[in-house]
Write a protein that holds these residues in place. Structure first.
Motif, PDB file in Angstrom:
ATOM      1  N   LEU A 172       0.782  -1.205  -0.060  1.00  0.00           N
ATOM      2  CA  LEU A 172       0.092   0.066   0.129  1.00  0.00           C
ATOM      3  C   LEU A 172       0.863   1.262  -0.058  1.00  0.00           C
ATOM      4  CD1 LEU A 172      -2.793   1.149   0.069  1.00  0.00           C
ATOM      5  CD2 LEU A 172      -2.735   1.057   2.497  1.00  0.00           C
ATOM      6  N   ALA A 173       2.010   1.187   0.924  1.00  0.00           N
ATOM      7  CA  ALA A 173       2.790   2.574   0.763  1.00  0.00           C
ATOM      8  C   ALA A 173       3.464   2.598  -0.477  1.00  0.00           C
ATOM      9  CB  ALA A 173       3.949   2.516   2.149  1.00  0.00           C
ATOM     10  N   LEU A 174       4.010   1.569  -1.277  1.00  0.00           N
ATOM     11  CA  LEU A 174       4.464   1.622  -2.348  1.00  0.00           C
ATOM     12  C   LEU A 174       3.467   1.912  -3.361  1.00  0.00           C
ATOM     13  CD1 LEU A 174       6.605  -1.556  -2.509  1.00  0.00           C
ATOM     14  CD2 LEU A 174       7.698   0.892  -2.442  1.00  0.00           C
ATOM     15  N   PHE A 175       2.436   1.627  -3.459  1.00  0.00           N
ATOM     16  CA  PHE A 175       1.412   1.990  -4.402  1.00  0.00           C
ATOM     17  C   PHE A 175       0.966   3.462  -4.319  1.00  0.00           C
ATOM     18  CE2 PHE A 175      -3.352   2.724  -5.348  1.00  0.00           C
ATOM     19  CZ  PHE A 175      -3.118   2.446  -6.644  1.00  0.00           C
ATOM     20  N   ARG A 176       0.973   4.077  -3.137  1.00  0.00           N
ATOM     21  CA  ARG A 176       0.715   5.577  -2.726  1.00  0.00           C
ATOM     22  C   ARG A 176       1.996   6.352  -3.294  1.00  0.00           C
ATOM     23  NH1 ARG A 176      -1.726   5.219   3.426  1.00  0.00           N
ATOM     24  NH2 ARG A 176      -3.694   4.472   2.782  1.00  0.00           N
ATOM     25  N   PHE A 177       3.270   5.744  -3.157  1.00  0.00           N
ATOM     26  CA  PHE A 177       4.392   6.425  -3.770  1.00  0.00           C
ATOM     27  C   PHE A 177       4.298   6.663  -5.098  1.00  0.00           C
ATOM     28  CE2 PHE A 177       8.580   6.484  -4.933  1.00  0.00           C
ATOM     29  CZ  PHE A 177       9.074   7.622  -4.463  1.00  0.00           C
ATOM     30  N   ALA A 228       1.762   9.104  -6.186  1.00  0.00           N
ATOM     31  CA  ALA A 228       2.035  10.400  -5.731  1.00  0.00           C
ATOM     32  C   ALA A 228       3.182  11.154  -6.880  1.00  0.00           C
ATOM     33  CB  ALA A 228       2.620  10.734  -4.340  1.00  0.00           C
ATOM     34  N   PHE A 229       3.977   9.966  -7.188  1.00  0.00           N
ATOM     35  CA  PHE A 229       5.160  10.351  -8.045  1.00  0.00           C
ATOM     36  C   PHE A 229       4.452  10.735  -9.493  1.00  0.00           C
ATOM     37  CE2 PHE A 229       8.161   8.977 -11.533  1.00  0.00           C
ATOM     38  CZ  PHE A 229       9.214  10.054 -11.253  1.00  0.00           C
ATOM     39  N   LEU A 230       3.504  10.045  -9.811  1.00  0.00           N
ATOM     40  CA  LEU A 230       2.704  10.310 -11.093  1.00  0.00           C
ATOM     41  C   LEU A 230       1.967  11.629 -11.227  1.00  0.00           C
ATOM     42  CD1 LEU A 230       1.215   6.619 -12.212  1.00  0.00           C
ATOM     43  CD2 LEU A 230       3.486   8.091 -13.130  1.00  0.00           C
ATOM     44  N   PHE A 231       1.323  11.956 -10.198  1.00  0.00           N
ATOM     45  CA  PHE A 231       0.719  13.312  -9.994  1.00  0.00           C
ATOM     46  C   PHE A 231       1.806  14.344 -10.003  1.00  0.00           C
ATOM     47  CE2 PHE A 231      -3.273  11.047  -8.544  1.00  0.00           C
ATOM     48  CZ  PHE A 231      -4.126  12.041  -8.873  1.00  0.00           C
ATOM     49  N   LEU A 266       4.410  19.095 -12.724  1.00  0.00           N
ATOM     50  CA  LEU A 266       5.525  19.544 -13.364  1.00  0.00           C
ATOM     51  C   LEU A 266       5.605  19.703 -14.839  1.00  0.00           C
ATOM     52  CD1 LEU A 266       8.364  17.800 -11.222  1.00  0.00           C
ATOM     53  CD2 LEU A 266       7.434  19.998 -10.984  1.00  0.00           C
ATOM     54  N   GLN A 267       4.696  19.077 -15.581  1.00  0.00           N
ATOM     55  CA  GLN A 267       4.770  19.265 -17.065  1.00  0.00           C
ATOM     56  C   GLN A 267       3.847  20.681 -17.256  1.00  0.00           C
ATOM     57  OE1 GLN A 267       2.317  16.278 -18.905  1.00  0.00           O
ATOM     58  NE2 GLN A 267       3.106  16.891 -20.928  1.00  0.00           N
ATOM     59  N   GLY A 268       3.132  21.123 -16.393  1.00  0.00           N
ATOM     60  CA  GLY A 268       2.487  22.416 -16.597  1.00  0.00           C
ATOM     61  C   GLY A 268       3.552  23.651 -16.416  1.00  0.00           C
ATOM     62  N   PHE A 269       4.762  23.323 -15.729  1.00  0.00           N
ATOM     63  CA  PHE A 269       5.695  24.182 -15.681  1.00  0.00           C
ATOM     64  C   PHE A 269       6.787  24.071 -16.574  1.00  0.00           C
ATOM     65  CE2 PHE A 269       4.047  23.819 -11.293  1.00  0.00           C
ATOM     66  CZ  PHE A 269       3.595  25.161 -10.993  1.00  0.00           C
TER      67      PHE A 269
END
Length: 59
Positions: free
Chosen positions: A23-28, A31-34, A39-42
Motif C-alpha cells: 500500500l505504501a509503495l502504491f501510494r508513492f 504521488a510520483f505520477l501526480f 511539473l509538466q505544466g511548468f
C-alpha cells in the motif's frame, strides 16, 4: 482478520506487514505520477506542447 469496534459499531481491518508495504509503495507511485503531471505544466518533461513551454499564468 477483522476486529469489531465495540463503541462505534464499525469494522477495523488488521493488515499484515506485506500489505502495508504494498500500500505504501502504491501510494508513492501514484504521488510520483501526480508530481510528474503537475511539473509538466511548468515546462518540465517537454511542457504542455512538447516544445518545453509552460502554461501561461492566469489561464
Amino acid at each position: 482478520m477483522v476486529d469489531l469496534a465495540t463503541n462505534t459499531g464499525t469494522k477495523r481491518v488488521r493488515r499484515t506487514r506485506a500489505e502495508d508495504t504494498v500500500l505504501a509503495l502504491f501510494r508513492f507511485v501514484v504521488a510520483f505520477l501526480f508530481l510528474c503531471h503537475g511539473l509538466q505544466g511548468f515546462g518540465v518533461f517537454g511542457g504542455i506542447d512538447g516544445a518545453g513551454t509552460a502554461v501561461p499564468i492566469g489561464s
